[in-house]
Design an enzyme around this catalytic site. Sequence first.
Site, short mmCIF file in Angstrom:
data_model
loop_
_atom_site.label_atom_id
_atom_site.label_comp_id
_atom_site.label_asym_id
_atom_site.label_seq_id
_atom_site.Cartn_x
_atom_site.Cartn_y
_atom_site.Cartn_z
N ARG A 108 0.85 -1.18 0.00
CA ARG A 108 0.00 0.00 0.00
C ARG A 108 0.89 1.23 0.00
O ARG A 108 1.75 1.38 0.86
CB ARG A 108 -0.81 -0.05 1.30
CG ARG A 108 -2.16 0.57 1.23
CD ARG A 108 -2.93 0.22 2.46
NE ARG A 108 -2.39 0.78 3.69
CZ ARG A 108 -3.14 1.35 4.63
NH1 ARG A 108 -4.43 1.43 4.50
NH2 ARG A 108 -2.60 1.81 5.74
N THR A 112 -0.82 7.67 -0.87
CA THR A 112 -2.13 7.60 -1.55
C THR A 112 -3.03 6.50 -0.98
O THR A 112 -4.23 6.48 -1.23
CB THR A 112 -1.94 7.32 -3.04
OG1 THR A 112 -1.37 5.99 -3.17
CG2 THR A 112 -1.02 8.33 -3.71
N ASP A 204 0.86 -1.97 12.33
CA ASP A 204 1.20 -2.55 11.03
C ASP A 204 1.40 -4.06 11.18
O ASP A 204 2.36 -4.50 11.81
CB ASP A 204 2.48 -1.89 10.51
CG ASP A 204 2.80 -2.34 9.09
OD1 ASP A 204 2.89 -3.57 8.85
OD2 ASP A 204 2.94 -1.48 8.21
N ASP A 207 4.76 -5.61 9.88
CA ASP A 207 5.90 -5.30 10.76
C ASP A 207 5.84 -6.10 12.05
O ASP A 207 6.86 -6.57 12.56
CB ASP A 207 5.92 -3.81 11.08
CG ASP A 207 6.45 -2.98 9.92
OD1 ASP A 207 7.06 -3.56 9.00
OD2 ASP A 207 6.27 -1.76 9.93
C1 PRP Z 1 -1.27 -4.15 4.89
C2 PRP Z 1 -2.22 -5.31 5.15
C3 PRP Z 1 -3.10 -5.30 3.93
C4 PRP Z 1 -3.20 -3.83 3.63
C5 PRP Z 1 -4.53 -3.35 4.12
O1 PRP Z 1 -0.29 -4.51 4.00
O2 PRP Z 1 -1.56 -6.52 5.37
O3 PRP Z 1 -2.57 -6.01 2.84
O4 PRP Z 1 -2.15 -3.16 4.35
O5 PRP Z 1 -4.76 -2.04 3.73
P1 PRP Z 1 -5.89 -1.65 2.68
O6 PRP Z 1 -7.11 -2.40 3.05
O7 PRP Z 1 -6.03 -0.17 2.88
O8 PRP Z 1 -5.39 -1.96 1.31
P2 PRP Z 1 0.90 -3.51 3.59
O9 PRP Z 1 0.59 -2.79 2.33
O10 PRP Z 1 1.29 -2.67 4.78
O11 PRP Z 1 2.07 -4.50 3.21
P3 PRP Z 1 2.88 -5.54 4.14
O12 PRP Z 1 1.92 -6.63 4.52
O13 PRP Z 1 3.96 -6.01 3.23
O14 PRP Z 1 3.41 -4.79 5.35
N1 URA Z 2 -2.36 -2.27 7.29
C1 URA Z 2 -1.96 -2.63 8.53
O1 URA Z 2 -1.07 -3.47 8.68
N2 URA Z 2 -2.57 -2.06 9.58
C2 URA Z 2 -3.54 -1.15 9.45
O2 URA Z 2 -4.06 -0.66 10.46
C3 URA Z 2 -3.94 -0.77 8.16
C4 URA Z 2 -3.33 -1.36 7.09
#
Ligand code: PRP
Ligand code: URA
Length: 213
Positions: A108, A112, A204, A207
């Site tokens: 994400r 944006t 997150d 993380d």
């Molecule tokens: C996080 C989570 C989802 C997304 C949710 O992933 O695991 O995939 O955000 O957000 P959304 O509903 O607004 O799209 P992230 O993009 O942080 O990637 P990661 O799992 O690699 O940390």
């Molecule tokens: N992705 C995450 O990991 N946590 C949030 O709260 C939103 C998006």
Amino acid sequence: MIKYAENVYIFDHPLIKHKITILRDKNTGTNEFRQLVEEIAMLMGYEALSDLPLKDVEIETPICKTIKPMLAGRKLAIVPILRAGLGMVSGIEALVPSAKIGHIGMYRDEETLEPHEYFCKLPSPIEERVILVVDPMLATGGSACDAIKLVKEKGGKMIKLLGIIAAPVGLDRIKKEHPDVQVYVGMLDDKLNEKGYIVPGLGDAGDRIFGTK
Ligand code: PRP
Ligand code: URA
């Protein structure tokens, strides 16, 4: 499970609620966090797969021959949205060890909040499989919606989405864009903050599972 809307279910099992509360705690460390995500995924997966079709097969016990149910032809594919979805795979795999596993890479954009795909590899053929798309967090719903769109473009038809925590806006978006998908959510939170994080949420998820920052 509580029916939130057509095809959308929210869990109300005390074990799931309890484990999600520990997940949320900022003092929960990586090891425990990973373990809990796995356990919650298993508990949710158990319910979400309660409509898997069965067929009767003949087996022989030490006592006699008998006809008993086993899972029918429809095979399962587990499709985690990277990275955080990976944490849910082992819990579901433990329930259905024969499941094939696909991967969809999405990140994400921090400004944006738009999702960007960077990887997609699904079991082939996918058409006949029940597909469980898994991601702990459904925030704006963008990542899950795009991942499901991708699965459909590759031929996926019987799709279920499993998320541990959702924001109302994300859930509504998924429902609107993919009304044919069965959605299972551990808990529905209040809202998103100005940075697109779920409130109260758990921070997150990627993380916290992988110990990165
Ligand atoms: C996080 C989570 C989802 C997304 C949710 O992933 O695991 O995939 O955000 O957000 P959304 O509903 O607004 O799209 P992230 O993009 O942080 O990637 P990661 O799992 O690699 O940390
Ligand atoms: N992705 C995450 O990991 N946590 C949030 O709260 C939103 C998006």
